[in-house]
Scaffold this motif. Structure first.
Motif, PDB file in Angstrom:
ATOM      1  N   PRO A 173      -9.467   3.059   5.116  1.00  0.00           N
ATOM      2  CA  PRO A 173     -10.041   2.937   6.184  1.00  0.00           C
ATOM      3  C   PRO A 173     -10.766   4.211   6.946  1.00  0.00           C
ATOM      4  CG  PRO A 173      -8.086   1.411   6.458  1.00  0.00           C
ATOM      5  CD  PRO A 173      -8.072   2.230   5.488  1.00  0.00           C
ATOM      6  N   ALA A 174     -11.649   4.046   7.634  1.00  0.00           N
ATOM      7  CA  ALA A 174     -12.308   5.250   8.112  1.00  0.00           C
ATOM      8  C   ALA A 174     -11.392   5.949   9.216  1.00  0.00           C
ATOM      9  CB  ALA A 174     -13.575   4.658   9.003  1.00  0.00           C
TER      10      ALA A 174
ATOM     11  N   GLU B   6      -7.433  -8.058   8.677  1.00  0.00           N
ATOM     12  CA  GLU B   6      -8.548  -8.634   7.651  1.00  0.00           C
ATOM     13  C   GLU B   6      -9.057  -7.508   6.765  1.00  0.00           C
ATOM     14  OE1 GLU B   6      -7.882 -11.265  10.779  1.00  0.00           O
ATOM     15  OE2 GLU B   6      -8.546  -9.226  10.789  1.00  0.00           O
ATOM     16  N   GLU B   7      -9.529  -6.348   7.785  1.00  0.00           N
ATOM     17  CA  GLU B   7     -10.084  -5.378   6.688  1.00  0.00           C
ATOM     18  C   GLU B   7      -9.010  -4.744   5.876  1.00  0.00           C
ATOM     19  OE1 GLU B   7     -12.118  -0.956   7.706  1.00  0.00           O
ATOM     20  OE2 GLU B   7     -11.674  -2.239   9.425  1.00  0.00           O
ATOM     21  N   GLU B   8      -7.732  -4.589   6.515  1.00  0.00           N
ATOM     22  CA  GLU B   8      -6.732  -3.921   5.633  1.00  0.00           C
ATOM     23  C   GLU B   8      -6.265  -4.562   4.310  1.00  0.00           C
ATOM     24  OE1 GLU B   8      -2.126  -2.072   6.501  1.00  0.00           O
ATOM     25  OE2 GLU B   8      -3.109  -3.201   8.071  1.00  0.00           O
ATOM     26  N   GLU B   9      -6.582  -5.995   4.536  1.00  0.00           N
ATOM     27  CA  GLU B   9      -6.087  -6.960   3.415  1.00  0.00           C
ATOM     28  C   GLU B   9      -7.062  -6.699   2.373  1.00  0.00           C
ATOM     29  OE1 GLU B   9      -5.812 -10.728   5.181  1.00  0.00           O
ATOM     30  OE2 GLU B   9      -3.760 -10.562   5.656  1.00  0.00           O
ATOM     31  N   THR B  10      -8.516  -6.515   2.621  1.00  0.00           N
ATOM     32  CA  THR B  10      -9.557  -6.179   1.554  1.00  0.00           C
ATOM     33  C   THR B  10      -9.215  -5.108   0.822  1.00  0.00           C
ATOM     34  OG1 THR B  10     -10.646  -4.925   3.181  1.00  0.00           O
ATOM     35  CG2 THR B  10     -11.312  -7.293   2.993  1.00  0.00           C
ATOM     36  N   PHE B  11      -8.462  -4.183   1.059  1.00  0.00           N
ATOM     37  CA  PHE B  11      -8.006  -2.942   0.374  1.00  0.00           C
ATOM     38  C   PHE B  11      -7.041  -3.237  -0.654  1.00  0.00           C
ATOM     39  CE2 PHE B  11     -10.129  -0.733   3.922  1.00  0.00           C
ATOM     40  CZ  PHE B  11     -10.957   0.248   3.051  1.00  0.00           C
ATOM     41  N   GLN B  12      -6.165  -4.421  -0.339  1.00  0.00           N
ATOM     42  CA  GLN B  12      -5.157  -4.516  -1.401  1.00  0.00           C
ATOM     43  C   GLN B  12      -5.649  -5.701  -2.207  1.00  0.00           C
ATOM     44  OE1 GLN B  12      -1.999  -6.013   1.064  1.00  0.00           O
ATOM     45  NE2 GLN B  12      -1.774  -4.441   2.373  1.00  0.00           N
TER      46      GLN B  12
ATOM     47  N   VAL C 110       0.878  -1.090  -0.071  1.00  0.00           N
ATOM     48  CA  VAL C 110      -0.191   0.078  -0.042  1.00  0.00           C
ATOM     49  C   VAL C 110       0.743   1.235  -0.108  1.00  0.00           C
ATOM     50  CG1 VAL C 110      -1.761   1.174   1.153  1.00  0.00           C
ATOM     51  CG2 VAL C 110      -1.771  -1.254   1.048  1.00  0.00           C
ATOM     52  N   PRO C 111       0.478   2.345  -0.690  1.00  0.00           N
ATOM     53  CA  PRO C 111       1.469   3.462  -0.754  1.00  0.00           C
ATOM     54  C   PRO C 111       1.629   4.148   0.751  1.00  0.00           C
ATOM     55  CG  PRO C 111      -0.284   3.778  -2.327  1.00  0.00           C
ATOM     56  CD  PRO C 111      -0.625   2.455  -1.627  1.00  0.00           C
ATOM     57  N   SER C 112       2.724   4.556   0.806  1.00  0.00           N
ATOM     58  CA  SER C 112       2.770   5.344   2.223  1.00  0.00           C
ATOM     59  C   SER C 112       2.580   6.736   2.071  1.00  0.00           C
ATOM     60  CB  SER C 112       4.491   5.459   2.266  1.00  0.00           C
ATOM     61  OG  SER C 112       5.240   6.085   1.228  1.00  0.00           O
ATOM     62  N   ILE C 113       2.457   7.315   3.380  1.00  0.00           N
ATOM     63  CA  ILE C 113       1.811   8.692   3.434  1.00  0.00           C
ATOM     64  C   ILE C 113       2.604   9.544   2.581  1.00  0.00           C
ATOM     65  CG2 ILE C 113       1.230  10.518   4.754  1.00  0.00           C
ATOM     66  CD1 ILE C 113       0.451   8.358   6.857  1.00  0.00           C
ATOM     67  N   PRO C 114       3.840   9.610   2.290  1.00  0.00           N
ATOM     68  CA  PRO C 114       4.428  10.805   1.365  1.00  0.00           C
ATOM     69  C   PRO C 114       3.917  10.472   0.009  1.00  0.00           C
ATOM     70  CG  PRO C 114       6.052   9.954   3.007  1.00  0.00           C
ATOM     71  CD  PRO C 114       5.003   9.125   3.189  1.00  0.00           C
TER      72      PRO C 114
ATOM     73  N   ILE D  26      -7.340   6.002  -8.687  1.00  0.00           N
ATOM     74  CA  ILE D  26      -7.767   5.310  -7.447  1.00  0.00           C
ATOM     75  C   ILE D  26      -6.402   5.415  -6.591  1.00  0.00           C
ATOM     76  CG2 ILE D  26      -8.666   3.492  -6.123  1.00  0.00           C
ATOM     77  CD1 ILE D  26     -10.238   2.652  -8.742  1.00  0.00           C
ATOM     78  N   ILE D  27      -6.514   5.982  -5.443  1.00  0.00           N
ATOM     79  CA  ILE D  27      -5.375   6.092  -4.394  1.00  0.00           C
ATOM     80  C   ILE D  27      -5.903   5.607  -3.184  1.00  0.00           C
ATOM     81  CG2 ILE D  27      -3.996   7.608  -3.287  1.00  0.00           C
ATOM     82  CD1 ILE D  27      -4.278   9.883  -5.428  1.00  0.00           C
ATOM     83  N   LEU D  28      -5.173   4.506  -2.997  1.00  0.00           N
ATOM     84  CA  LEU D  28      -5.036   3.841  -1.473  1.00  0.00           C
ATOM     85  C   LEU D  28      -4.538   4.476  -0.294  1.00  0.00           C
ATOM     86  CD1 LEU D  28      -5.006   0.132  -2.712  1.00  0.00           C
ATOM     87  CD2 LEU D  28      -6.855   1.461  -2.316  1.00  0.00           C
ATOM     88  N   ILE D  29      -5.022   4.803   0.848  1.00  0.00           N
ATOM     89  CA  ILE D  29      -4.588   5.509   1.860  1.00  0.00           C
ATOM     90  C   ILE D  29      -4.365   4.708   2.932  1.00  0.00           C
ATOM     91  CG2 ILE D  29      -4.797   7.580   3.321  1.00  0.00           C
ATOM     92  CD1 ILE D  29      -6.558   8.672   1.436  1.00  0.00           C
ATOM     93  N   PRO D  30      -3.233   4.356   3.453  1.00  0.00           N
ATOM     94  CA  PRO D  30      -2.686   3.564   4.396  1.00  0.00           C
ATOM     95  C   PRO D  30      -3.080   4.242   5.829  1.00  0.00           C
ATOM     96  CG  PRO D  30      -0.827   4.693   3.790  1.00  0.00           C
ATOM     97  CD  PRO D  30      -1.894   5.246   2.922  1.00  0.00           C
TER      98      PRO D  30
END
Length: 788
Positions: free
Chosen positions: A569-570, A782-788, A531-535, A692-696
């Motif tokens: 995630p929220a 489990e929730e984090e893996e659903t985004f990947q 997942v991309p880092s915050i920077p 689409i940008i995934l935010i960790p």
């Protein structure tokens, strides 16, 4: 720093840009089969363009000379556009938004902070006054509609009023006593002077006074000289500073500081519009007019000598007499006239043949497959702009002596050069009218021809009727583009009163705290896609959201991104990033969240009218951001359960039409945020958003970094004081899996007003934050893996 520093920075960047352009001509235009080599070339160019962007932005922000700022701005927009084009090629090559650049940074001797995207200040400061007026207008609308409560004005108590009066009275008495004592001192001084004049001064005292003054003056000169030599030896002062703009007279220094303050605050000092048009009309106008008439007459005579007749005067649509001044021989003109007549006769035949050929070639094209053996850089819309800016710098600014330009004022010759073309155009229009009448009179007298005025009028009438018919058809086919009778202000007010146009929270992209993690690069080397880092999230938001919206030139010519999706995630900061985009660009924010649309504009017609209003207001007050929170609800699986959910799905079907209506000149961006993208129907959901940008969630380095951590930032921001009793390392370890929103909520829960008052005698402890953190639920794997 002085102005000469930024002029030197500009010069160094221009030389670096010239080297980069030469390298692009040699390497990027040749096909290359090795994709690793191509990626290395692109990544190197990307990092170097980022360095140029940072230097040009600093020079543009601190230069005062408006013509220099305009020259830097042209190159700055070109560098931003070229950066976006290189990013597009890198994404197409690796099929990924994030790239491994640690090796490139080491080769170029750069640090990870050097690939952060700088946000130019002129996005806001050039339109600061307009943005402030728009914000005041929005505040007034929201206040009148009752959507915002006015802060109550607290009245002053009697004791506070007495204290203010006492302070003012004591200050008045102090000023009066100081003036009285000053008068007594001056009177005593006058009396002593009279006594000295009567008795006369002692010669020894006079010699001592003269020696004291001379020795002080000579010592100050020696000290100043030694200081300058030491600064030159240390490299902290240059000969240009000493001989040129290093020290100004007091009046010029004050004026220069005032101009610099005005530029930096965004309130650029509006001098009188200096124009030399009238001077050019009086001095050069007669000569330009005479030259144009002679050239047009000579061209007509040459054409008549070749063709045997005078040519028709070029119409204004084709540029008038501009078409005559193209360098052509009379024989070429005769050939063009003959070719035009033949082309008119063969138009119908050619059109029929083309259609038949197209029909015959269709099956052949379907069977062919073009195999691309090597990579080649696509066409660029910004290389020509960069070359033009570089050439302009070499001509006007490279060898310019800036030492005598204390005020950093305008250059009259540059202004004349720009206005001379406008004056020539005005005179050309006047000359065209006169010469067209002369040509008609000559044709009547010599050739007996009559001008085609009557025929042209008839053709114009027929063409106007056709235009009206075409406009009626177009207005019926696309309801998005149908004109509305209402004013922009009334539409703006209605959207604000309905809660669709909301106020932007003032946050910057740099407030989204996070640090570069080298472990992610090692994972990418193994072939994994973390997942991309915050920077990296900050960089992607700046590239796809902020830079195109901030500049009209960049948005019109750069790769067009109409929609952007932030998924995570929220509590990871998606809403904050949306507000940061609007803050950095000064954009309006339209909130189309499903919960905000409940009960507003029901049915398909209501939604179309709402989108039409947003499109019209967004185009008029560019830039604009259309935000859809919880966008997965619009693409939910299964049948709709109620009228509101059906309305959301109708809006999802209308979004493609809304995006299709956006043109490159429209700085309008659709941004969706979702915390549960897996609940949506992935087909139409992914088609609606280009990027689409995934935010960790924050990693350990962000929660506990070396210099500035997430916990430390929010504790200090809330007014807390850090002591040895607060173990930030322990907090970072315990908060693994929690988001930024959890950290903020914990800090606000602990640092109440009462707790801040007790902090001096009862310092903060780690257990207070851990106890409050235990009440929240983390983001599980489990929730984090659903985004990947």
């Amino acid at each position: 720093f002085p102005t000469s520093t930024y002029i030197k920075l500009w010069a160094d960047t221009q030389r670096e840009l010239d080297t980069m352009l030469q390298r692009e001509r040699e390497e990027f235009l040749q096909p290359e089969e090795d994709h690793e080599k191509v990626m290395k070339m692109l990544a190197t160019a990307y990092v170097q363009y980022l360095g140029m962007l940072r230097n040009l932005e600093a020079a543009h922000a601190h230069l005062i000379h408006q013509q220099k700022r305009a020259a830097v701005r042209q190159v700055l927009d070109g560098v931003i556009g070229r950066l976006l084009e290189i990013k597009r090629e890198m994404v197409a090559l690796e099929k990924c938004e994030c790239h491994h650049m640690d090796g490139i940074l080491m080769d170029l001797k750069r640090v990870p902070e050097d690939i952060e995207i700088p946000i130019p200040e002129y996005f806001i400061k050039e339109n600061l006054r307009i943005l402030q007026e728009r914000e005041e207008f929005l505040d007034e609308i929201l206040l009148n509609a009752g959507l915002v409560k006015q802060e109550p004005v607290t009245a002053m108590t009697l004791e506070e009023g007495i204290k203010v009066i006492q302070v003012a009275e004591r200050a008045r008495q102090g000023r009066a006593r100081a003036a009285f004592m000053k008068g007594i001192y001056l009177e005593e001084k006058r009396q002593s002077r009279k006594e000295d004049q009567e008795t006369g001064k002692n010669p020894d005292d006079a010699a001592t006074c003269i020696q004291k003054v001379w020795r002080g003056y000579s010592q100050r000169k020696r000290t100043e000289k030694l200081r300058e030599e030491e600064m030159i030896f240390l490299g902290m002062n240059s000969s240009e500073m000493i001989n040129g703009t290093g020290s100004l007279p007091p009046d010029l220094e004050a004026m220069s500081c005032l101009q610099k303050a005005n530029v930096l605050e965004g309130e650029v000092q509006k001098r009188e519009d200096i124009s030399f048009r009238q001077e050019l009309r009086t001095t050069e106008g007669p000569h330009i007019k005479e030259t144009l008439q002679d050239q047009i007459t000579q061209c007509f005579l040459e054409c008549r000598h070749v063709t045997g007749r005078f040519p028709d005067y070029p119409p204004e649509k084709t540029g008038g007499s501009k078409a005559i001044f193209i360098e052509k021989h009379p024989e070429q003109v005769a050939e063009e006239l003959a070719a035009k007549k033949e082309a008119e006769k063969q138009d119908k035949e050619k059109n029929g043949k083309k259609q038949e050929k197209a029909k015959g070639k269709k099956p052949e094209k379907a069977g062919k497959q073009v195999v691309d053996l090597g990579w080649k850089m696509g066409p660029s819309n910004f290389l020509s702009k960069l070359e033009e800016g570089s050439a302009q710098y070499q001509v006007f600014w490279e060898k310019r002596d800036n030492r005598a330009d204390f005020l950093q004022d305008h250059d009259p010759e540059l202004i004349k050069g720009g206005e001379r073309e406008e004056v020539e155009e005005e005179i050309r229009v006047q000359v065209d009218e006169v010469m067209q009448e002369k040509l008609l009179n000559i044709k009547k007298a010599l050739d007996g021809e009559i001008g085609p005025q009557g025929k042209a009028k008839k053709e114009k009438k027929i063409w106007k009727k056709k235009k009206k018919h075409i406009k009626k058809k177009k207005s019926g086919t696309n309801l998005m583009m149908s004109p509305a009778c209402r004013t922009i202000d009334s539409l703006y007010q209605e959207l604000a009163e309905e809660g669709l146009l909301i106020k932007v929270k003032h946050v910057h992209l740099s407030d989204y705290i996070g640090y570069h993690d080298c472990l992610r690069s090692t994972l990418r080397e193994t072939g994994a896609q973390p997942v991309p880092s915050i920077p990296e999230v900050r960089q992607l938001v700046a590239l796809y959201g902020i830079l195109p919206l901030g500049s009209q030139t960049v948005h019109e010519n750069a790769p067009l991104v109409k929609s952007l999706l932030l998924a995570g995630p929220a509590g990871v900061g998606k809403k904050m990033l949306v507000h940061a985009i609007c803050t950095e660009t000064g954009a309006n924010l339209f909130n189309l969240t499903p919960s905000n649309l409940a009960g507003k504009y029901p049915g398909r017609e209501g939604l179309m009218m709402m989108l039409h209003m947003i499109l019209k207001v967004g185009r008029e007050f560019q830039p604009s951001v259309v935000w859809i929170r919880d966008t997965e609800k619009m693409y939910s699986k299964g049948p709709s359960k109620g009228e509101e959910e059906m309305n959301f799905k109708r809006l999802a079907k209308l979004l493609p039409q809304f995006l299709k209506a956006l043109k490159p000149k429209d700085r309008v961006l659709l941004v969706g945020t979702t915390s549960r993208p897996f609940d949506a129907n992935m087909g139409p959901f992914c088609k609606a958003y280009q990027k689409i940008i995934l935010i960790p969630k924050p990693d350990y380095l962000t929660r506990f970094g070396k210099y500035f951590t997430l916990w430390k930032h929010y504790i200090l921001q809330g007014g807390g004081a850090l002591t040895k009793l607060v173990n930030l390392n322990c907090l970072a370890q315990v908060s693994d899996g929690f988001t930024q929103a959890h950290v903020v909520d914990v800090v606000h829960t602990v640092l109440t007003e009462l707790r801040l008052l007790q902090m001096d005698r009862k310092p903060l402890r780690t257990a207070e934050f851990v106890t409050s953190l235990a009440r929240h639920n983390p983001v599980y794997k489990e929730e984090e893996e659903t985004f990947q």
